[in-house]
Design an enzyme around this catalytic site. Sequence first.
Site, PDB file in Angstrom:
ATOM      1  N   ASP A 110      29.338  47.734  31.740  1.00 29.28           N
ATOM      2  CA  ASP A 110      29.528  48.367  33.046  1.00 29.28           C
ATOM      3  C   ASP A 110      29.665  49.872  32.837  1.00 29.28           C
ATOM      4  OD1 ASP A 110      30.166  49.068  35.593  1.00 29.28           O
ATOM      5  OD2 ASP A 110      32.013  47.912  35.731  1.00 29.28           O
ATOM      6  N   PHE A 160      29.660  42.726  41.353  1.00 27.38           N
ATOM      7  CA  PHE A 160      30.620  42.039  40.503  1.00 27.38           C
ATOM      8  C   PHE A 160      30.176  40.595  40.326  1.00 27.38           C
ATOM      9  CE2 PHE A 160      34.470  39.986  39.101  1.00 27.38           C
ATOM     10  CZ  PHE A 160      35.018  40.918  38.248  1.00 27.38           C
TER      11      PHE A 160
HETATM   12  P1  5GP Z   1      32.990  48.395  30.604  1.00 24.48           P
HETATM   13  O1  5GP Z   1      33.969  48.748  29.517  1.00 24.48           O
HETATM   14  O2  5GP Z   1      31.555  48.436  30.187  1.00 24.48           O
HETATM   15  O3  5GP Z   1      33.219  49.186  31.865  1.00 24.48           O
HETATM   16  O4  5GP Z   1      33.336  46.965  31.103  1.00 24.48           O
HETATM   17  C1  5GP Z   1      33.207  45.928  30.324  1.00 24.48           C
HETATM   18  C2  5GP Z   1      34.192  44.845  30.682  1.00 24.48           C
HETATM   19  O5  5GP Z   1      34.609  44.873  32.063  1.00 24.48           O
HETATM   20  C3  5GP Z   1      33.488  43.560  30.498  1.00 24.48           C
HETATM   21  O6  5GP Z   1      33.611  43.101  29.178  1.00 24.48           O
HETATM   22  C4  5GP Z   1      34.154  42.663  31.528  1.00 24.48           C
HETATM   23  O7  5GP Z   1      35.318  42.123  30.951  1.00 24.48           O
HETATM   24  C5  5GP Z   1      34.530  43.596  32.646  1.00 24.48           C
HETATM   25  N1  5GP Z   1      33.504  43.627  33.716  1.00 24.48           N
HETATM   26  C6  5GP Z   1      32.690  44.638  34.056  1.00 24.48           C
HETATM   27  N2  5GP Z   1      31.879  44.301  35.067  1.00 24.48           N
HETATM   28  C7  5GP Z   1      32.181  43.018  35.394  1.00 24.48           C
HETATM   29  C8  5GP Z   1      31.641  42.090  36.367  1.00 24.48           C
HETATM   30  O8  5GP Z   1      30.731  42.345  37.164  1.00 24.48           O
HETATM   31  N3  5GP Z   1      32.217  40.851  36.373  1.00 24.48           N
HETATM   32  C9  5GP Z   1      33.229  40.497  35.527  1.00 24.48           C
HETATM   33  N4  5GP Z   1      33.691  39.262  35.637  1.00 24.48           N
HETATM   34  N5  5GP Z   1      33.728  41.345  34.598  1.00 24.48           N
HETATM   35  C10 5GP Z   1      33.208  42.591  34.524  1.00 24.48           C
END
Ligand code: 5GP
Length: 190
Positions: A110, A160
């Site tokens: 994300d 999400f």
């Molecule tokens: P980042 O560090 O890239 O922002 O986010 C990664 C973590 O955020 C992922 O490993 C996950 O745990 C959570 N996350 C980000 N987007 C989503 C989403 O759309 N759905 C869910 N369930 N978790 C997400």
Amino acid sequence: MCAELSHVSLSACLGEVLFTQEQIADRVRELAALITADYQDTPFVVMSVLKGSVFFLTDITRHIDLPIEMEFVRISTYRGGTSPQLEPLFAEHLFSVEGRHVLVVEDILDTGATLQYAIQALLDKGAASVRTCVLLAKQGYETRIEARPDYIGFCIPNVFVVGYGLDYEERFRNLPFVAVLRQRNDGDNG
Ligand code: 5GP
Ligand code: MG
């Protein structure tokens, strides 16, 4: 997000199914074939970031036709503030990394903060190389993270999602498909 989760039926919380069980299985096999080809001559360890990558990990590793090793870590992101805070636990409890080739398996990219943190921690601990494999990458991640994942299952819009390991408040991980979690307003519209 879906209100009063414990009192509503599953289907009321879920929006569009983005990837079916079959689509995921096909793509996972393709990624495993790429990884198998790339690591033919390189012993490596697969590092799973729990909990979200659990099904992705168990499926993809069973299609990697090489003698791999597996390690598991937790990285928690707290999203209360303006930027995610990463738990320092990860670096302290890291397995023996020095001189090893590591493939990080993550559920979703994300902001990219989790992956960036993992890569840096592994390099700091002396990993010989670090590659990354994510099941899902959210639209625009290129502008949010410097590192590029080496293997990506699917790119998705900025929504999400839950299922196939991904949770909302620890639920929905066991869905065999990936679906959009409905906003409360969506539910109101039926
Ligand atoms: P980042 O560090 O890239 O922002 O986010 C990664 C973590 O955020 C992922 O490993 C996950 O745990 C959570 N996350 C980000 N987007 C989503 C989403 O759309 N759905 C869910 N369930 N978790 C997400
Ligand atoms: Mg995660």
